[in-house]
Design a protein around this motif. Structure first.
Motif, PDB file in Angstrom:
ATOM      1  N   SER A   9      11.337 -66.155 -79.352  1.00 30.81           N
ATOM      2  CA  SER A   9      11.529 -66.355 -77.916  1.00 30.81           C
ATOM      3  C   SER A   9      12.670 -65.485 -77.403  1.00 30.81           C
ATOM      4  O   SER A   9      13.462 -64.941 -78.181  1.00 30.81           O
ATOM      5  N   LEU A  10      12.773 -65.366 -76.078  1.00 29.30           N
ATOM      6  CA  LEU A  10      13.874 -64.613 -75.482  1.00 29.30           C
ATOM      7  C   LEU A  10      15.223 -65.211 -75.868  1.00 29.30           C
ATOM      8  O   LEU A  10      16.190 -64.482 -76.105  1.00 29.30           O
ATOM      9  N   LEU A  25      15.867 -60.811 -70.716  1.00 32.77           N
ATOM     10  CA  LEU A  25      14.719 -60.662 -69.827  1.00 32.77           C
ATOM     11  C   LEU A  25      14.785 -59.327 -69.092  1.00 32.77           C
ATOM     12  O   LEU A  25      13.761 -58.648 -68.922  1.00 32.77           O
ATOM     13  N   VAL A  28      13.569 -56.683 -71.428  1.00 33.31           N
ATOM     14  CA  VAL A  28      12.098 -56.708 -71.534  1.00 33.31           C
ATOM     15  C   VAL A  28      11.483 -56.046 -70.306  1.00 33.31           C
ATOM     16  O   VAL A  28      10.586 -55.203 -70.419  1.00 33.31           O
ATOM     17  N   LYS A  29      11.967 -56.399 -69.122  1.00 35.35           N
ATOM     18  CA  LYS A  29      11.418 -55.839 -67.873  1.00 35.35           C
ATOM     19  C   LYS A  29      11.676 -54.335 -67.769  1.00 35.35           C
ATOM     20  O   LYS A  29      10.892 -53.613 -67.155  1.00 35.35           O
ATOM     21  N   ALA A  36       6.809 -56.756 -76.359  1.00 36.56           N
ATOM     22  CA  ALA A  36       7.037 -58.134 -75.907  1.00 36.56           C
ATOM     23  C   ALA A  36       5.896 -58.537 -74.977  1.00 36.56           C
ATOM     24  O   ALA A  36       5.315 -57.687 -74.299  1.00 36.56           O
ATOM     25  N   GLU A  38       4.158 -62.048 -72.534  1.00 28.90           N
ATOM     26  CA  GLU A  38       4.278 -63.394 -71.983  1.00 28.90           C
ATOM     27  C   GLU A  38       2.907 -64.052 -72.027  1.00 28.90           C
ATOM     28  O   GLU A  38       2.035 -63.751 -71.221  1.00 28.90           O
ATOM     29  N   TRP A  44       8.165 -65.998 -73.115  1.00 34.77           N
ATOM     30  CA  TRP A  44       8.126 -64.625 -73.607  1.00 34.77           C
ATOM     31  C   TRP A  44       8.303 -64.596 -75.114  1.00 34.77           C
ATOM     32  O   TRP A  44       9.094 -65.356 -75.674  1.00 34.77           O
ATOM     33  N   ARG A  45       7.592 -63.681 -75.767  1.00 31.55           N
ATOM     34  CA  ARG A  45       7.683 -63.489 -77.210  1.00 31.55           C
ATOM     35  C   ARG A  45       8.061 -62.035 -77.460  1.00 31.55           C
ATOM     36  O   ARG A  45       7.510 -61.123 -76.843  1.00 31.55           O
TER      37      ARG A  45
END
Length: 65
Positions: A9-10, A25, A28-29, A36, A38, A44-45
């Protein structure tokens, strides 16, 4: 037998990188973790191997850098 890749997870990824979940996050974005995802659960993974590689390379700190 094929070894399955482990995803975290995050929150767990953030702890491993010594950053906040919000910063994770952002990473990731920004595309720092292109694998990664969702799932429908909304959690999120992130591939553990990618998190460990980033940690080992010392590529953590600010969300802008």
């Amino acid at each position: 037998m094929e070894k399955q890749e482990m995803f975290v997870s995050l929150g767990i990824a953030a702890r491993k990188l010594s950053v906040s979940r919000a910063t994770m996050l952002v990473y990731v974005k920004q595309g720092r973790f292109p694998r990664a995802f969702e799932p429908p659960t909304g959690i999120w993974r992130v591939p553990l191997a990618d998190v460990e590689a980033m940690r080992d390379a010392g590529i953590v700190g600010t969300a802008n850098g």
